[in-house]
Design an enzyme around this catalytic site. Structure first.
Site, PDB file in Angstrom:
ATOM      1  N   LYS A 121       6.732 -64.901 -23.978  1.00  0.00           N
ATOM      2  CA  LYS A 121       5.528 -65.283 -23.243  1.00  0.00           C
ATOM      3  C   LYS A 121       4.559 -66.050 -24.139  1.00  0.00           C
ATOM      4  CE  LYS A 121       6.344 -61.423 -20.173  1.00  0.00           C
ATOM      5  NZ  LYS A 121       6.161 -59.991 -19.919  1.00  0.00           N
ATOM      6  N   GLN A 170       2.220 -55.206 -21.142  1.00  0.00           N
ATOM      7  CA  GLN A 170       3.677 -55.213 -21.134  1.00  0.00           C
ATOM      8  C   GLN A 170       4.216 -53.860 -20.684  1.00  0.00           C
ATOM      9  OE1 GLN A 170       5.750 -57.832 -21.604  1.00  0.00           O
ATOM     10  NE2 GLN A 170       7.414 -56.448 -21.066  1.00  0.00           N
ATOM     11  N   ASP A 199      -0.558 -60.652 -13.839  1.00  0.00           N
ATOM     12  CA  ASP A 199       0.707 -60.023 -13.450  1.00  0.00           C
ATOM     13  C   ASP A 199       0.698 -59.605 -11.986  1.00  0.00           C
ATOM     14  OD1 ASP A 199       2.972 -59.939 -14.968  1.00  0.00           O
ATOM     15  OD2 ASP A 199       2.485 -58.101 -16.042  1.00  0.00           O
TER      16      ASP A 199
END
Length: 280
Positions: A47, A91, A114
């Site tokens: 990422k 994460q 997200d």
């Protein structure tokens, strides 16, 4: 037809880089990771590399394996207050002792690139998404790129997780598909899958879906990431199903690259929304 997520993501990242450069904005993404899980660390590195490619700034917050829920919440709150940070990605999965739901709820909805915050999930399920989870949204983009008609199609989603299955179903429904969600308690699972014009599998069972579970001419999207004999494979028995499906994603090279490209797009969207709101 192979749905080449790698090729499509490369194209979209190139276009995004141009758009960011022309905008004069400097989007910034922060990642938060707890512990030393090798797979999670690899995904975070990917990422950050994608950020560098498209000229998005990135900051990595690394917390030790011993961190508790409050430690993670403190890091998220600091990032929420930081006016130079436009997107926050926590994460997952986090260590079991961490209250993941509490952490996700703490991420400011406007920085939740997200798309997991309950506010953003509510917007998605109401039919007015702002930030949709990256994997499902990336799948929609991939289907669109290859001209696969979603409207009116019978779409079957195998898996009901909050990160893929449920938001995938909502995105398909928002595009006027008729949607069925299957899971471990579904009766006649093979029969349900075989009725799909668009089949999305996110069940995490290596090569579970064979040609007998696929309708001739279907579009098959494989979200599964499984390791068998040291090799990566999906939920779908690719070689056999490819002979029956009209379109199929490979593993690797299908959904994964689209997830990262979508994260970059969401981050730029967040930056534009935050910066424009300050100007107003």
């Amino acid at each position: 037809m192979i749905l080449d997520g790698k090729a499509v993501s490369e194209k979209r990242l190139d276009l995004l880089k141009e758009e960011i450069d022309e905008s004069g904005l400097y989007p910034r993404l922060a990642t938060v990771i707890v512990g030393d899980d090798p797979a999670s660390r690899m995904y975070v590195r990917m990422k950050h590399r994608a950020c560098e490619r498209v000229h998005i700034g990135s900051v990595g917050i690394e917390l030790p394996e011993t961190a508790n829920t409050e430690d993670v919440l403190d890091a998220v709150r600091r990032l929420n207050r930081d006016q130079d940070i436009h997107g926050i990605l926590v994460q997952l999965p986090m260590p079991g002792r961490i209250d993941t739901e509490k952490v996700i709820e703490a991420v400011a909805p406007g920085k939740d690139v997200d798309g997991y915050n309950p506010f953003n999930l509510g917007k998605l399920f109401s039919g007015h998404p702002v930030f949709a989870p990256c994997t499902p949204r990336g799948i929609i983009t991939l289907l669109d790129e290859y001209g696969i008609d979603i409207s009116g199609a019978h779409a079957v989603v195998a898996g009901r997780s909050i990160d893929v299955g449920r938001p995938m179903a909502a995105l398909l429904l928002n595009r006027d598909a008729t949607v069925t969600i299957c899971h471990s308690r579904t009766k006649d699972l093979a029969g349900e899958l075989a009725r799909a014009d668009i089949l999305v599998s996110a069940i995490g069972k290596a090569r579970f879906i064979g040609p007998e579970m696929v309708k001739p001419g279907a579009a098959v999207v494989d979200v599964g990431i499984n390791h068998v004999d040291g090799k990566l494979c999906g939920d779908v028995d690719f070689d056999r199903v490819a002979e029956k499906a009209a379109a199929i994603t490979p593993v690797p090279g299908g959904v994964g690259p689209m997830t990262i490209a979508t994260l970059m797009e969401n981050t730029f969207t967040a930056a534009k929304r935050i910066i424009c709101s300050r100007v107003v």
